[in-house]
Scaffold this motif. Structure first.
Motif, PDB file in Angstrom:
ATOM      1  N   LEU A  78     -19.822 138.480  76.606  1.00  0.00           N
ATOM      2  CA  LEU A  78     -18.533 138.419  75.899  1.00  0.00           C
ATOM      3  C   LEU A  78     -18.619 139.162  74.566  1.00  0.00           C
ATOM      4  CD1 LEU A  78     -17.493 134.701  76.570  1.00  0.00           C
ATOM      5  CD2 LEU A  78     -16.436 136.759  77.541  1.00  0.00           C
ATOM      6  N   LYS A  79     -19.760 139.017  73.904  1.00  0.00           N
ATOM      7  CA  LYS A  79     -19.959 139.705  72.626  1.00  0.00           C
ATOM      8  C   LYS A  79     -19.944 141.217  72.847  1.00  0.00           C
ATOM      9  CE  LYS A  79     -23.114 139.775  68.685  1.00  0.00           C
ATOM     10  NZ  LYS A  79     -24.481 139.439  68.228  1.00  0.00           N
ATOM     11  N   GLU A  80     -20.662 141.634  73.864  1.00  0.00           N
ATOM     12  CA  GLU A  80     -20.739 143.066  74.210  1.00  0.00           C
ATOM     13  C   GLU A  80     -19.341 143.634  74.466  1.00  0.00           C
ATOM     14  OE1 GLU A  80     -22.378 145.161  78.133  1.00  0.00           O
ATOM     15  OE2 GLU A  80     -23.767 143.678  77.317  1.00  0.00           O
ATOM     16  N   LYS A  81     -18.468 142.811  75.068  1.00  0.00           N
ATOM     17  CA  LYS A  81     -17.108 143.263  75.396  1.00  0.00           C
ATOM     18  C   LYS A  81     -16.109 142.943  74.275  1.00  0.00           C
ATOM     19  CE  LYS A  81     -18.659 144.668  79.302  1.00  0.00           C
ATOM     20  NZ  LYS A  81     -18.869 146.133  79.485  1.00  0.00           N
ATOM     21  N   HIS A  82     -16.626 142.508  73.140  1.00  0.00           N
ATOM     22  CA  HIS A  82     -15.780 142.189  71.963  1.00  0.00           C
ATOM     23  C   HIS A  82     -14.740 141.106  72.280  1.00  0.00           C
ATOM     24  CE1 HIS A  82     -17.712 145.676  70.228  1.00  0.00           C
ATOM     25  NE2 HIS A  82     -17.314 146.396  71.258  1.00  0.00           N
ATOM     26  N   LEU A  83     -15.125 140.168  73.122  1.00  0.00           N
ATOM     27  CA  LEU A  83     -14.211 139.081  73.493  1.00  0.00           C
ATOM     28  C   LEU A  83     -14.604 137.754  72.846  1.00  0.00           C
ATOM     29  CD1 LEU A  83     -13.850 140.061  77.227  1.00  0.00           C
ATOM     30  CD2 LEU A  83     -11.951 139.880  75.607  1.00  0.00           C
ATOM     31  N   ASN A  84     -15.653 137.784  72.032  1.00  0.00           N
ATOM     32  CA  ASN A  84     -16.132 136.539  71.402  1.00  0.00           C
ATOM     33  C   ASN A  84     -15.392 136.266  70.109  1.00  0.00           C
ATOM     34  OD1 ASN A  84     -17.273 138.742  70.128  1.00  0.00           O
ATOM     35  ND2 ASN A  84     -19.138 137.636  69.548  1.00  0.00           N
ATOM     36  N   LYS A  85     -14.111 136.535  70.086  1.00  0.00           N
ATOM     37  CA  LYS A  85     -13.316 136.389  68.843  1.00  0.00           C
ATOM     38  C   LYS A  85     -12.232 135.344  69.024  1.00  0.00           C
ATOM     39  CE  LYS A  85     -14.194 141.015  67.158  1.00  0.00           C
ATOM     40  NZ  LYS A  85     -14.916 141.665  68.227  1.00  0.00           N
TER      41      LYS A  85
ATOM     42  N   ILE B 195      -9.661 145.184  82.948  1.00  0.00           N
ATOM     43  CA  ILE B 195     -10.353 144.123  82.200  1.00  0.00           C
ATOM     44  C   ILE B 195     -11.821 144.073  82.612  1.00  0.00           C
ATOM     45  CG2 ILE B 195      -8.320 142.653  81.851  1.00  0.00           C
ATOM     46  CD1 ILE B 195      -9.302 140.965  84.264  1.00  0.00           C
ATOM     47  N   PRO B 196     -12.697 143.663  81.679  1.00  0.00           N
ATOM     48  CA  PRO B 196     -14.100 143.496  82.063  1.00  0.00           C
ATOM     49  C   PRO B 196     -14.288 142.265  82.957  1.00  0.00           C
ATOM     50  CG  PRO B 196     -13.777 142.871  79.764  1.00  0.00           C
ATOM     51  CD  PRO B 196     -12.469 143.407  80.249  1.00  0.00           C
ATOM     52  N   ILE B 197     -15.133 142.430  83.941  1.00  0.00           N
ATOM     53  CA  ILE B 197     -15.396 141.356  84.909  1.00  0.00           C
ATOM     54  C   ILE B 197     -16.901 141.248  85.105  1.00  0.00           C
ATOM     55  CG2 ILE B 197     -15.175 140.684  87.348  1.00  0.00           C
ATOM     56  CD1 ILE B 197     -12.445 142.203  87.355  1.00  0.00           C
ATOM     57  N   ILE B 198     -17.393 140.025  85.110  1.00  0.00           N
ATOM     58  CA  ILE B 198     -18.815 139.823  85.425  1.00  0.00           C
ATOM     59  C   ILE B 198     -18.931 138.778  86.523  1.00  0.00           C
ATOM     60  CG2 ILE B 198     -19.285 138.069  83.645  1.00  0.00           C
ATOM     61  CD1 ILE B 198     -21.999 139.714  83.200  1.00  0.00           C
ATOM     62  N   VAL B 199     -19.827 139.032  87.462  1.00  0.00           N
ATOM     63  CA  VAL B 199     -19.990 138.160  88.626  1.00  0.00           C
ATOM     64  C   VAL B 199     -21.453 137.748  88.715  1.00  0.00           C
ATOM     65  CG1 VAL B 199     -19.642 137.931  91.113  1.00  0.00           C
ATOM     66  CG2 VAL B 199     -18.191 139.504  89.794  1.00  0.00           C
ATOM     67  N   TYR B 200     -21.689 136.423  88.699  1.00  0.00           N
ATOM     68  CA  TYR B 200     -23.058 135.905  88.734  1.00  0.00           C
ATOM     69  C   TYR B 200     -23.413 135.328  90.099  1.00  0.00           C
ATOM     70  CZ  TYR B 200     -23.172 136.201  83.629  1.00  0.00           C
ATOM     71  OH  TYR B 200     -23.156 136.655  82.336  1.00  0.00           O
TER      72      TYR B 200
ATOM     73  N   ALA C 276     -10.404 138.805  80.702  1.00  0.00           N
ATOM     74  CA  ALA C 276     -11.715 139.007  81.320  1.00  0.00           C
ATOM     75  C   ALA C 276     -11.896 137.939  82.390  1.00  0.00           C
ATOM     76  CB  ALA C 276     -12.834 138.897  80.294  1.00  0.00           C
ATOM     77  N   ILE C 277     -12.771 138.221  83.348  1.00  0.00           N
ATOM     78  CA  ILE C 277     -13.105 137.205  84.351  1.00  0.00           C
ATOM     79  C   ILE C 277     -14.610 137.027  84.412  1.00  0.00           C
ATOM     80  CG2 ILE C 277     -13.061 136.580  86.810  1.00  0.00           C
ATOM     81  CD1 ILE C 277     -10.445 138.036  87.098  1.00  0.00           C
ATOM     82  N   VAL C 278     -15.032 135.770  84.386  1.00  0.00           N
ATOM     83  CA  VAL C 278     -16.416 135.404  84.650  1.00  0.00           C
ATOM     84  C   VAL C 278     -16.392 134.647  85.976  1.00  0.00           C
ATOM     85  CG1 VAL C 278     -18.427 134.096  83.872  1.00  0.00           C
ATOM     86  CG2 VAL C 278     -16.927 135.213  82.184  1.00  0.00           C
ATOM     87  N   ALA C 279     -16.889 135.291  87.030  1.00  0.00           N
ATOM     88  CA  ALA C 279     -16.808 134.701  88.375  1.00  0.00           C
ATOM     89  C   ALA C 279     -18.193 134.257  88.818  1.00  0.00           C
ATOM     90  CB  ALA C 279     -16.232 135.709  89.354  1.00  0.00           C
ATOM     91  N   ILE C 280     -18.306 132.980  89.162  1.00  0.00           N
ATOM     92  CA  ILE C 280     -19.586 132.435  89.602  1.00  0.00           C
ATOM     93  C   ILE C 280     -19.580 132.317  91.120  1.00  0.00           C
ATOM     94  CG2 ILE C 280     -21.073 130.400  89.501  1.00  0.00           C
ATOM     95  CD1 ILE C 280     -20.090 130.031  86.607  1.00  0.00           C
TER      96      ILE C 280
END
Lengths: 353, 353
Positions: free
Chosen positions: B346-353, B268-273, B231-235
């Motif tokens: 991350l929880k929503e995408k089941h990546l908080n594991k 992969i899931p990606i979120i951009v803030y 996953a990518i979290v892009a700021i």
């Protein structure tokens, strides 16, 4: 109910993990009360002109400041930390990395002493590593020099390792060691480093200053400047602070210092360690002769400091039966043994509190 | 008996300290299973000639190598760590410091997520910070530019802070923020950064890549290269990877990439803030218009990725009621609130594991 179970598990699992690992020091968890990063010291320069915030890039580069020449510090405070902290200053071409790990990925001095309960302050000096921004420009060269350092650091006479050397001989370890080298990012002078180091001690409080190689010279002056420095552990320091008029030929510590400043070095215990492969007589190898000279000057310096009431101990490791050490004895294969030597000395000086 | 008492105390005191602090998150101890530093990726260059180990400095500078262009990584693995690790890549003029702390010394994203159980890998990219040694020389400038960055980073229109800005306004905080800036130490290209970042993921294993600003562009390519990026979290990323022939005007991500590479970003899931102070219409302030353009391109990019089956979410924070954020929303005053947003995703995408 499920939430409660999760809560209990989240509390107990770490604790059980911690307890299990008490018997296996290598894998024992670290309990960190606080960790973080900060800058210390530094200067500010200003450019002429007027800054226009509507056009920050193209037409109004003037009227601006630049912050630089600070140290960058990472710190960790363990649970139930001792009163005395430890501050680590690297040498030339190095960053705090040299205290954090080893060429083969074992724990460095920082973690070894953190496990013993000391708070750890790891410095990148002004113009090095994460403390990259300075007020004095520089051209960064990329001239290949790995073999020079391999030889100067007494791993061997490249490409041959010294017999019995305490450096890991796998190619991967040498590769990783050489990637720890990092250049100057500005033309920073010693006074700037001392200013920043003194500011680090203002933050860390009382503690023990570890210096390596070129970090030695600003280290003595940091102790003279800041009374929070309660002891110095110097690893093959590159130069010594003699009183004015008493500087021996070949000392790299620059000109002498006023006697009233010098005398401050007689007020704290100091220990200086030297590794192996330092010959007693002149040899064809420059790097060995170089250290032979440094060790001779170190002994002279100890005599002068101690004659004025000081407490300097010079330890040439092979003389106490510890053999094979390089210039990087804090990350050599036997670095835990060296750390035990330091611990014993700190205990003797009542600084292990 | 005394030794036994000391032993018991040394085990129990840390545990009791830990338990006491469970109720006070701010001061809760961190339990670290393992921490250390390593280099990843990099190149080697060689000079002509022959190296003479007897004269390493003066007469035989040839026949040498230079290791450079690697990333420098600090990592911490907490007790009972999650399966997915987190890898953090900074932006232009920055080091990993931007994830480790804040201008006013609060915990940065690294510690916030470490407390949540993620293993943390903090990168200095090739030619930055402790990863200073490269194979491409550079002249380091010291031109004053603090006010340019203050404005570009949307703290305000210097010297005036934006109303309601989530940046600490004390002079000391701005001073410490500006000292986090650190220059390029070599002319390193994007491909070198991607090589090094991919090597970081080979070591970290499966995980979430956080990128900031100029780290965004090599971040997309790292995910394309290495399937460990889950996953990518892009700021506020500075550029986007469009398919060849579909690159919109004004995108800073360079020319387009082949469709087969682009399609990897749809897996992969990606979120951009994006933070605050991004106007809907053209204004006289360059820095605001600049981000208005980046946000517009981000929305276009999300449309293209999602049209190909991807999962990109663009979050403009003021639109969900979170106001006052600058370009550094991971260290702004409300960074814990932002981290909660990330955690929920991350929880929503089941990546908080």
């Amino acid at each position: 109910m499920k939430q409660l179970a999760i809560l209990i598990t989240s509390i107990l699992l770490p604790l059980s993990g911690y307890c299990e690992k008490q018997t296996d020091e290598k894998h024992k968890s670290l309990i960190i009360k606080e960790q973080g990063a900060f800058s210390a010291g530094g200067t500010v320069i200003t450019s002429e002109g007027t800054f226009d915030p509507l056009k920050p890039w193209y037409e109004s580069q003037g009227g601006q400041t630049r912050h630089g020449d600070h140290a960058d510090v990472l710190y960790q405070i363990p649970a139930n930390s001792k009163i005395n902290s430890m501050v680590f200053l690297h040498g030339y071409g190095q960053s705090r990395r040299c205290w954090q790990t080893t060429a083969d990925g074992r724990e460095g001095f920082a973690d070894i002493f953190l496990r013993k309960g000391y708070s750890i302050y790891l410095v990148d000096q002004p113009g090095r590593g994460d403390a990259g921004q300075t007020t004095h420009p520089i051209q960064v060269s990329v001239a290949p020099d790995d073999q020079t350092w391999f030889t100067q650091f007494r791993f061997g006479l490249y490409p041959v390792f010294y017999e019995g050397v305490q450096f890991p001989k796998e190619q991967q370890s040498l590769d990783l060691f050489l990637r720890m080298m990092t250049p100057n990012t500005g033309n920073v002078n010693e006074a700037t480093i001392v200013d920043a180091m003194s500011a680090v001690f203002d933050r860390s409080g009382n503690g023990i200053l570890f210096t390596h190689s070129a970090g030695g010279a600003p280290g003595w002056k940091t102790a003279i400047r800041n009374s929070h420095v309660k002891a110095i552990v110097a690893i093959e320091p590159g130069g010594f602070c003699f009183p004015e008029g008493e500087v021996p030929e070949g000392n790299r510590g620059g000109k002498g210092i006023p006697m009233d400043e010098f005398l401050k070095l007689t007020k704290i215990p100091i220990i200086v360690y030297f590794g192996d492969y330092i010959p007693t007589k002149e040899t064809p190898a420059y790097s060995q002769n170089f250290l032979r000279n440094v060790l001779a000057i170190a002994r002279k310096w100890a005599e002068v400091v101690n004659a004025h009431g000081g407490d300097v101990t010079i330890v040439h490791l092979p003389e106490i039966g510890i053999k094979g050490n390089t210039h990087f004895l804090m990350s050599d294969l036997n670095n835990k043994e060296i750390a035990e030597q330091v611990s014993n000395w700190l205990k003797e000086k009542h600084l292990n509190k």
